[in-house]
Design a protein around this motif. Structure first.
Motif, PDB file in Angstrom:
ATOM      1  N   ALA A   1       0.829  -1.200   0.000  1.00  0.00           N
ATOM      2  CA  ALA A   1       0.000   0.000   0.000  1.00  0.00           C
ATOM      3  C   ALA A   1       0.865   1.253   0.000  1.00  0.00           C
ATOM      4  N   LEU A   2       0.514   2.197  -0.864  1.00  0.00           N
ATOM      5  CA  LEU A   2       1.235   3.463  -0.958  1.00  0.00           C
ATOM      6  C   LEU A   2       0.593   4.482  -0.035  1.00  0.00           C
ATOM      7  N   GLU A   3       1.428   5.181   0.730  1.00  0.00           N
ATOM      8  CA  GLU A   3       0.958   6.256   1.607  1.00  0.00           C
ATOM      9  C   GLU A   3       1.287   7.600   0.968  1.00  0.00           C
ATOM     10  N   PRO A   4       0.463   8.646   1.256  1.00  0.00           N
ATOM     11  CA  PRO A   4       0.671   9.951   0.603  1.00  0.00           C
ATOM     12  C   PRO A   4       2.049  10.554   0.805  1.00  0.00           C
ATOM     13  N   ASN A   5       2.721  10.238   1.934  1.00  0.00           N
ATOM     14  CA  ASN A   5       4.028  10.846   2.203  1.00  0.00           C
ATOM     15  C   ASN A   5       5.190  10.015   1.661  1.00  0.00           C
ATOM     16  N   GLN A   6       4.887   8.946   0.936  1.00  0.00           N
ATOM     17  CA  GLN A   6       5.935   8.114   0.376  1.00  0.00           C
ATOM     18  C   GLN A   6       6.311   8.567  -1.030  1.00  0.00           C
ATOM     19  N   SER A   7       7.297   7.880  -1.607  1.00  0.00           N
ATOM     20  CA  SER A   7       7.755   8.220  -2.947  1.00  0.00           C
ATOM     21  C   SER A   7       7.531   7.066  -3.909  1.00  0.00           C
ATOM     22  N   VAL A   8       7.330   7.423  -5.172  1.00  0.00           N
ATOM     23  CA  VAL A   8       7.365   6.464  -6.263  1.00  0.00           C
ATOM     24  C   VAL A   8       8.737   6.592  -6.908  1.00  0.00           C
ATOM     25  N   GLN A   9       9.469   5.504  -6.997  1.00  0.00           N
ATOM     26  CA  GLN A   9      10.811   5.535  -7.554  1.00  0.00           C
ATOM     27  C   GLN A   9      10.853   4.803  -8.887  1.00  0.00           C
ATOM     28  N   THR A  10      11.841   5.155  -9.696  1.00  0.00           N
ATOM     29  CA  THR A  10      12.021   4.418 -10.941  1.00  0.00           C
ATOM     30  C   THR A  10      12.332   2.963 -10.605  1.00  0.00           C
ATOM     31  N   GLY A  11      11.753   2.066 -11.386  1.00  0.00           N
ATOM     32  CA  GLY A  11      11.854   0.649 -11.116  1.00  0.00           C
ATOM     33  C   GLY A  11      10.634   0.095 -10.410  1.00  0.00           C
ATOM     34  N   ASP A  12       9.742   0.967  -9.945  1.00  0.00           N
ATOM     35  CA  ASP A  12       8.557   0.539  -9.212  1.00  0.00           C
ATOM     36  C   ASP A  12       7.422   0.116 -10.137  1.00  0.00           C
ATOM     37  N   GLU A  13       6.620  -0.843  -9.662  1.00  0.00           N
ATOM     38  CA  GLU A  13       5.371  -1.199 -10.320  1.00  0.00           C
ATOM     39  C   GLU A  13       4.228  -0.588  -9.518  1.00  0.00           C
ATOM     40  N   ILE A  14       3.348   0.123 -10.222  1.00  0.00           N
ATOM     41  CA  ILE A  14       2.286   0.898  -9.579  1.00  0.00           C
ATOM     42  C   ILE A  14       0.935   0.347 -10.004  1.00  0.00           C
ATOM     43  N   ALA A  15       0.015   0.227  -9.057  1.00  0.00           N
ATOM     44  CA  ALA A  15      -1.350  -0.201  -9.372  1.00  0.00           C
ATOM     45  C   ALA A  15      -2.325   0.669  -8.601  1.00  0.00           C
ATOM     46  N   THR A  16      -3.392   1.109  -9.260  1.00  0.00           N
ATOM     47  CA  THR A  16      -4.447   1.879  -8.615  1.00  0.00           C
ATOM     48  C   THR A  16      -5.726   1.051  -8.596  1.00  0.00           C
ATOM     49  N   GLY A  17      -6.527   1.239  -7.559  1.00  0.00           N
ATOM     50  CA  GLY A  17      -7.773   0.506  -7.421  1.00  0.00           C
ATOM     51  C   GLY A  17      -8.947   1.258  -8.000  1.00  0.00           C
ATOM     52  N   PRO A  18     -10.156   0.705  -7.857  1.00  0.00           N
ATOM     53  CA  PRO A  18     -11.366   1.389  -8.337  1.00  0.00           C
ATOM     54  C   PRO A  18     -11.555   2.735  -7.637  1.00  0.00           C
ATOM     55  N   ARG A  19     -11.999   3.722  -8.408  1.00  0.00           N
ATOM     56  CA  ARG A  19     -12.277   5.074  -7.897  1.00  0.00           C
ATOM     57  C   ARG A  19     -11.045   5.695  -7.227  1.00  0.00           C
ATOM     58  N   SER A  20      -9.876   5.332  -7.704  1.00  0.00           N
ATOM     59  CA  SER A  20      -8.629   5.853  -7.144  1.00  0.00           C
ATOM     60  C   SER A  20      -7.889   6.680  -8.185  1.00  0.00           C
ATOM     61  N   THR A  21      -7.015   7.549  -7.698  1.00  0.00           N
ATOM     62  CA  THR A  21      -6.207   8.366  -8.591  1.00  0.00           C
ATOM     63  C   THR A  21      -4.881   8.666  -7.912  1.00  0.00           C
ATOM     64  N   LEU A  22      -3.819   8.734  -8.701  1.00  0.00           N
ATOM     65  CA  LEU A  22      -2.482   8.975  -8.163  1.00  0.00           C
ATOM     66  C   LEU A  22      -1.764   9.975  -9.060  1.00  0.00           C
ATOM     67  N   ILE A  23      -1.234  11.037  -8.447  1.00  0.00           N
ATOM     68  CA  ILE A  23      -0.477  12.057  -9.165  1.00  0.00           C
ATOM     69  C   ILE A  23       0.901  12.158  -8.516  1.00  0.00           C
ATOM     70  N   PHE A  24       1.958  11.988  -9.317  1.00  0.00           N
ATOM     71  CA  PHE A  24       3.300  12.048  -8.767  1.00  0.00           C
ATOM     72  C   PHE A  24       4.266  12.603  -9.807  1.00  0.00           C
ATOM     73  N   VAL A  25       5.456  12.983  -9.335  1.00  0.00           N
ATOM     74  CA  VAL A  25       6.491  13.581 -10.183  1.00  0.00           C
ATOM     75  C   VAL A  25       7.788  12.807  -9.990  1.00  0.00           C
TER      76      VAL A  25
END
Length: 239
Positions: free
Chosen positions: A59-83
């Motif tokens: 599970a991803l928390e809002p204060n965490q980071s998405v790093q290169t090499g990561d696999e990302i999945a979003t659930g129903p009615r979800s949205t993720l915005i990152f840089v």
């Protein structure tokens, strides 16, 4: 609000940039200096997370980071915005993708979209790609929208909203140069038919691209020129 067409998506998915929570998060992101400040202060690079998302199965928390090499999945009615580096991403609900590492940990070399949809804005650079089961797009500096239609045989919808993109699908190759939304379908190869076919602009808006560009300190082509073209322009595609 710009005119747009929906195909299998809800209006609310395209209006995320109007939410108070996003506007507050984006303002806070810019106020503290964006990504460079996030690295210096050991903060996460997630601008906004609504609903459920996982990174590498956790599970991803809002204060965490998405790093290169990561696999990302979003659930129903979800949205993720990152840089990451000079690229910004909005991952729609029910999506699965991998951001592969480039020359450094903060550079994305390849975005591999497995299911769902993503809006992305890329600053200038080379040797970067978006890959789906039916299409490969060589990215320079551009804003694009990519969606896989699993219910339609896995065909890929791809819009070069602005910039230059090298497109490949099956035996077809094209260079797309766009100032305002040039879209194609990357079709599964059937009976020798062309794999790249023209499409109109669906399931994304100008404002989405503008807000993502702002997160990395850039502007879209139409913001720079002060004028917009037609979303209905279609070209002939072939091998």
């Amino acid at each position: 609000m710009t005119q747009h067409y929906l195909e299998g998506r809800s209006e609310s998915e395209l209006l995320w940039f109007q939410r108070r929570s996003f506007l507050q998060a984006a303002a806070a992101w810019s106020a503290v200096g964006g990504l460079s400040a996030a690295h210096a202060q050991a903060r996460g690079n997630v601008v906004e997370l609504r609903g459920d998302a996982t990174v590498n199965g956790k599970a991803l928390e809002p204060n965490q980071s998405v790093q290169t090499g990561d696999e990302i999945a979003t659930g129903p009615r979800s949205t993720l915005i990152f840089v990451v580096g000079n690229s910004a991403f909005h991952v729609r609900q029910n999506s699965n993708m991998v951001v592969e590492r480039g020359p450094t940990i903060n550079a994305v070399s390849l975005l591999r979209l497995l299911t769902g949809a993503v809006v992305s804005v890329w600053g200038k650079g080379s040797s970067r790609q978006i890959v789906t089961p039916t299409l490969t797009a060589g990215i320079r500096g551009t804003g694009v929208y990519t969606e896989i239609f699993s219910q339609q045989g896995g065909r890929t919808y791809f819009c070069n909203c602005y910039g230059v993109v090298d497109l490949a699908s099956g035996n077809d190759r094209e260079v797309s140069e766009s100032n305002y939304h040039q879209a194609v379908w990357g079709e599964p190869m059937l009976d020798g038919r062309a794999a790249l076919t023209p499409a109109r602009a669906i399931n994304h808006t100008d404002e989405e691209l503008e807000y993502l560009a702002r997160l990395i300190g850039e502007r879209t082509a139409w913001q720079i020129s002060g004028k917009k073209g037609s979303k209905e322009t279609e070209r002939e595609y072939g091998g």
